[in-house]
Design an enzyme around this catalytic site. Sequence first.
Site, PDB file in Angstrom:
ATOM      1  N   GLY A 236       0.712  -1.263   0.000  1.00 34.46           N
ATOM      2  CA  GLY A 236       0.000   0.000   0.000  1.00 34.46           C
ATOM      3  C   GLY A 236       0.742   1.316   0.000  1.00 34.46           C
ATOM      4  N   GLY A 237       1.980   1.353  -0.536  1.00 32.63           N
ATOM      5  CA  GLY A 237       2.692   2.636  -0.604  1.00 32.63           C
ATOM      6  C   GLY A 237       1.910   3.701  -1.364  1.00 32.63           C
ATOM      7  CG  ASP A 256      -2.945  -7.464  -3.089  1.00 34.82           C
ATOM      8  OD1 ASP A 256      -2.362  -6.624  -3.803  1.00 34.82           O
ATOM      9  OD2 ASP A 256      -2.512  -8.619  -2.922  1.00 34.82           O
ATOM     10  CG  ASP A 283     -12.823 -13.584  -1.601  1.00 35.47           C
ATOM     11  OD1 ASP A 283     -13.535 -12.893  -2.372  1.00 35.47           O
ATOM     12  OD2 ASP A 283     -13.059 -13.692  -0.382  1.00 35.47           O
ATOM     13  CG  ASP A 301       1.431  -0.461  -8.731  1.00 39.37           C
ATOM     14  OD1 ASP A 301       2.184  -0.426  -9.713  1.00 39.37           O
ATOM     15  OD2 ASP A 301       1.852  -0.498  -7.558  1.00 39.37           O
ATOM     16  CB  CYS A 354       8.255  -1.007 -10.818  1.00 36.78           C
ATOM     17  SG  CYS A 354       7.884  -2.645 -10.188  1.00 36.78           S
TER      18      CYS A 354
END
Length: 404
Positions: A236-237, A256, A283, A301, A354
């Site tokens: 969670g950044g 997530d 889920d 992300d 990234c």
Amino acid sequence: MRLHRNLVFTVIDSIMAIFNEGEYADKVVARALKKDKRWGSHDRKFVAETIYEIVRWKRLYTEIAEVKEPYDRDNVWRIFAVWAVLRGYTLPDWKYFESTPVRKIKGRFDELSKIRKYRESIPDWMDEIGVQELGEALWSTEIAAQNEQAKVILRVNTLKTTKEKLRAVLMDLNIETEFHSDYPDALILKERANVFLTDAFKEGMFEVQDASSQMVARFLDVKPGMRVVDTCAGAGGKTLHMASLMENKGQLIAMDLYESKLKQLKIRAKRNGAFNIEYRIIDSTKVIKKLHEKADRVLIDAPCSGLGVLKRNPDSKWKLQPEFIDNIRKVQAEVLENYSKIVKPGGKMVYATCSVLPSENQEQVQKFLQTESGKQFEFVKDIKVLASESGFDGFYMALFNRKP
């Protein structure tokens, strides 16, 4: 420069765990640093940095040491000796260094440094994919930048403090930082320090987050009062950054696949004073369907190869496999397809990775825009961040508007 026996033994044990047991370098380093309470900051720095350096230059050092996997203890001592010689240490008269060929090590280093895959210490397949996607010249400069030590960068938590106040607080602790005009929430440490031990961290005044990663939340243009969904929140950044930009107003849904990551995020959010976050584990497909066309802003992300953050995770050079990249591209396409449906007409979406590979970035965007779901969006702009140009992590982000 002297080598101290207890520090070197800790490094050897740690390298054995990383190279032979497949453990993650950051976990092994954290464990190593707890080994002896009497160590000062200089000792801890030696242990952490030496482990990371040997992991980063694994291929080069093992080639010079002429050792092959699986490595026994003697092999690891030979690798360590290569590191020490190349770093200019005088080898002590310990039995492990008795037959170290110092001149040969230096000669082999000069020889191998002419070949990129050894010089930059990467697997053959990674070198090939880099050249294929970025071209010889750009890949050479990019992979060299990915082998530099990452800077420590803080993101100020504006729910609790300001950049100026935090800088002053850290200055009192002899931790010097500097601003960067392109990153409004960043403080860059002039020298490495263990900021996690500070009261400022424990009170939630900042998080450690690379400057490139700090661009994403602002790129998505989140505002107080919106409904925002972070579809791959992880620990969670970026979620926490969005919470601060939203001033705790509105609804921020962190999703997530892994409950353990959301648990970590809950702990961080509490420390940050971020209380507009809801947590949802993906889920089943129902979790996504319930949110169809409901969000003002959606962040994807996406899972990726991580080829933009090798300086931060040098061991992933050895853990990554080429088939993982083939699989992850399929996952990225699915994620874009499924999660884009959450954006409401007139809303915005950001796809971010990234990675520096166009096949995970621009090419994914082009493919998405040609699908049925993608035709409901217009591409606005993208940002390609290379470590060799920015000095920070390699990143990619693309912004879309959903047509009204």
